[in-house]
Design a protein around this motif. Structure first.
Motif, PDB file in Angstrom:
ATOM      1  N   PRO A 169     -52.735  54.186  37.070  1.00  0.00           N
ATOM      2  CA  PRO A 169     -51.513  54.423  37.859  1.00  0.00           C
ATOM      3  C   PRO A 169     -51.801  54.570  39.353  1.00  0.00           C
ATOM      4  O   PRO A 169     -50.864  54.700  40.148  1.00  0.00           O
ATOM      5  CB  PRO A 169     -50.978  55.732  37.278  1.00  0.00           C
ATOM      6  N   VAL A 170     -53.076  54.540  39.731  1.00  0.00           N
ATOM      7  CA  VAL A 170     -53.458  54.709  41.144  1.00  0.00           C
ATOM      8  C   VAL A 170     -53.440  53.333  41.801  1.00  0.00           C
ATOM      9  O   VAL A 170     -54.342  52.521  41.602  1.00  0.00           O
ATOM     10  CB  VAL A 170     -54.849  55.352  41.257  1.00  0.00           C
ATOM     11  N   PHE A 171     -52.446  53.088  42.623  1.00  0.00           N
ATOM     12  CA  PHE A 171     -52.259  51.756  43.204  1.00  0.00           C
ATOM     13  C   PHE A 171     -52.516  51.723  44.704  1.00  0.00           C
ATOM     14  O   PHE A 171     -53.154  50.808  45.213  1.00  0.00           O
ATOM     15  CB  PHE A 171     -50.842  51.252  42.918  1.00  0.00           C
ATOM     16  N   THR A 172     -52.066  52.712  45.419  1.00  0.00           N
ATOM     17  CA  THR A 172     -52.192  52.697  46.880  1.00  0.00           C
ATOM     18  C   THR A 172     -53.433  53.461  47.337  1.00  0.00           C
ATOM     19  O   THR A 172     -53.987  54.301  46.618  1.00  0.00           O
ATOM     20  CB  THR A 172     -50.952  53.315  47.543  1.00  0.00           C
ATOM     21  N   ALA A 173     -53.838  53.193  48.556  1.00  0.00           N
ATOM     22  CA  ALA A 173     -54.964  53.924  49.139  1.00  0.00           C
ATOM     23  C   ALA A 173     -54.648  55.412  49.238  1.00  0.00           C
ATOM     24  O   ALA A 173     -55.521  56.263  49.026  1.00  0.00           O
ATOM     25  CB  ALA A 173     -55.286  53.352  50.520  1.00  0.00           C
ATOM     26  N   ARG A 174     -53.409  55.728  49.534  1.00  0.00           N
ATOM     27  CA  ARG A 174     -53.028  57.137  49.640  1.00  0.00           C
ATOM     28  C   ARG A 174     -53.139  57.841  48.297  1.00  0.00           C
ATOM     29  O   ARG A 174     -53.613  58.975  48.209  1.00  0.00           O
ATOM     30  CB  ARG A 174     -51.595  57.251  50.180  1.00  0.00           C
ATOM     31  N   GLN A 175     -52.709  57.158  47.224  1.00  0.00           N
ATOM     32  CA  GLN A 175     -52.849  57.737  45.884  1.00  0.00           C
ATOM     33  C   GLN A 175     -54.321  57.926  45.521  1.00  0.00           C
ATOM     34  O   GLN A 175     -54.700  58.930  44.909  1.00  0.00           O
ATOM     35  CB  GLN A 175     -52.164  56.836  44.850  1.00  0.00           C
ATOM     36  N   ALA A 176     -55.150  56.967  45.888  1.00  0.00           N
ATOM     37  CA  ALA A 176     -56.582  57.065  45.598  1.00  0.00           C
ATOM     38  C   ALA A 176     -57.195  58.256  46.329  1.00  0.00           C
ATOM     39  O   ALA A 176     -57.991  59.021  45.763  1.00  0.00           O
ATOM     40  CB  ALA A 176     -57.283  55.769  45.994  1.00  0.00           C
ATOM     41  N   ALA A 177     -56.839  58.420  47.579  1.00  0.00           N
ATOM     42  CA  ALA A 177     -57.382  59.537  48.355  1.00  0.00           C
ATOM     43  C   ALA A 177     -56.903  60.876  47.802  1.00  0.00           C
ATOM     44  O   ALA A 177     -57.669  61.854  47.777  1.00  0.00           O
ATOM     45  CB  ALA A 177     -56.986  59.389  49.817  1.00  0.00           C
TER      46      ALA A 177
END
Length: 403
Positions: A169-177
């Protein structure tokens, strides 16, 4: 009779089919080609596509290959235990799919040797919670890798059109961070890597045999690769601002050229390219040699143009389509019957070449996927030149089933 068929028949004439073989020359050539295509990036071997310890160990000892992408934590623990005390002791093993196996987690936590070389996959804090529930709040440090969803969502990133596997469910760089920061704030965890598998490129051949469909597919893959390069670089940059990463893993057999072009990626993943299954027959940039095949005996000749083989019902996982069935390879000119396909007890093959087959002859086939044939056979006969040099167990032959 073709030279290859003659060589296979000669090498295995003392064996009764059904049987499976590894053409070692083809396997080694495929390994060399993967290293060539990787152009200096280390290749982490996807064990799911191999499922034979002899072959895994052989390729890991070749220059250009480093580490294993395991598919379950019990498999990773078993490999680490088998390699203890050998030159492969301490091999870096990344478990590519999240685990909910409490027993395996306890085994991992209980041995420092395992904890130092094995990393587990996460894509949410739920996975951290599960590890805590299995091990208790004061558990030893567990290495974790974060999975980034690297599918393509062409409509401004919105999940209306989704091309690729349904994974993280982690798609964006912000979600990853944000997930990386959650790991760093949890005692007992160490974030060591980022992984993403672009299946819409790595697992879909760009030359499907239909001109318009091929052009549309290549257009989509080019745009997907360009979008992914930007998004993955952003994710790596944001995570690296929080903590250094030991590795950034990307790609697969079918996407090595595009993935290696990303500066953010430190290593590539591949496994199917070593085996050369039919799923990888439709790429323009590379052509793996069929290295693993299986033979079925002719047991019936119902009429002209048909020979019936014993067994053979080995469909591949994925959508239920004809391309998931095994494919006759030698002699050339055979195909499966549309009405019966590949059956549990019999597989009719049709075509003009069937008329030259007699009861007792063998037909050589290829599986659609690289590793799944090892679930059907307990051993592989390793062929060098025109002889069986050795017979080695598959995972099944070692009484191991991780799927």
């Amino acid at each position: 009779m073709s030279p290859k068929r003659s060589r296979l028949d000669t090498a295995t004439k003392h064996l009764d089919p059904p049987l499976a073989v590894v053409d070692l020359d083809a396997f080694d050539q495929n390994a060399a080609d993967l290293v060539r295509r990787a152009a200096g990036r280390p290749v982490r071997v996807a064990s799911k596509s191999i499922r034979c310890r002899y072959l895994l160990e052989r390729v890991l000892r070749r220059p250009g290959f480093a580490g294993v992408m395991s598919y379950t934590l019990p498999e990773a623990l078993w490999l680490a235990a088998e390699w203890a005390g050998t030159d492969l002791a301490g091999t870096d093993i990344m478990v590519a799919y999240p685990t909910v196996d409490h027993g395996a987690l306890r085994e991992l936590a209980g041995d420092e040797r395992y904890r130092s070389s094995i990393s587990i996959m996460i894509d949410s804090t739920d996975h951290l919670d599960l590890v805590g529930a299995a091990l208790g709040v004061d558990h030893p440090e567990i290495r974790v890798c974060l999975e980034l969803d690297v599918s393509w969502r062409p409509l401004l990133g919105r999940d209306i059109v989704h091309l690729g596997a349904r994974r993280s469910p982690v798609f964006t760089a912000r979600q990853a961070a944000a997930l990386a920061e959650a790991v760093l704030n949890r005692p007992g965890f160490r974030l060591v890597g980022l992984m993403g598998y672009e299946g819409q490129i790595a697992g879909v051949g760009d030359d499907p045999g239909r001109r318009l469909a091929g052009a549309a597919l290549r257009w989509a893959q080019r745009h997907s690769a360009a979008e992914l390069a930007r998004r993955r670089a952003d994710a790596v940059r944001e995570i690296s601002a929080l903590t250094p990463l030991e590795f950034v893993n990307g790609g697969g057999t079918g996407s090595i050229e595009t993935t290696r072009a990303e500066d953010a990626v430190t290593e590539l993943a591949a496994g199917s390219g070593l085996i050369g299954p039919t799923l990888f027959d439709h790429y323009r940039s590379f052509s793996p040699r069929p290295a693993v095949l299986f033979a079925l005996p002719v047991v019936r000749r119902p009429r002209r143009g048909i020979a019936t083989l014993f067994g053979g019902g080995y469909p591949a996982s994925g959508p239920a389509r004809p391309d998931r069935l095994p494919r006759p390879h030698l002699p050339a000119g055979l195909r499966l019957s549309r009405l019966e396909g590949a059956g549990e007890v019999q597989t009719p093959v049709v075509g003009r070449a069937a008329d030259d087959l007699r009861v007792g002859d063998r037909v050589w086939l290829r599986h659609t996927k690289a590793g799944e044939l090892a679930e059907r056979f307990a051993e592989y006969h390793v062929i060098e030149a025109d002889r069986v040099a050795r017979t080695v167990p598959t995972y099944r032959g070692e009484a191991r089933c991780f799927g």
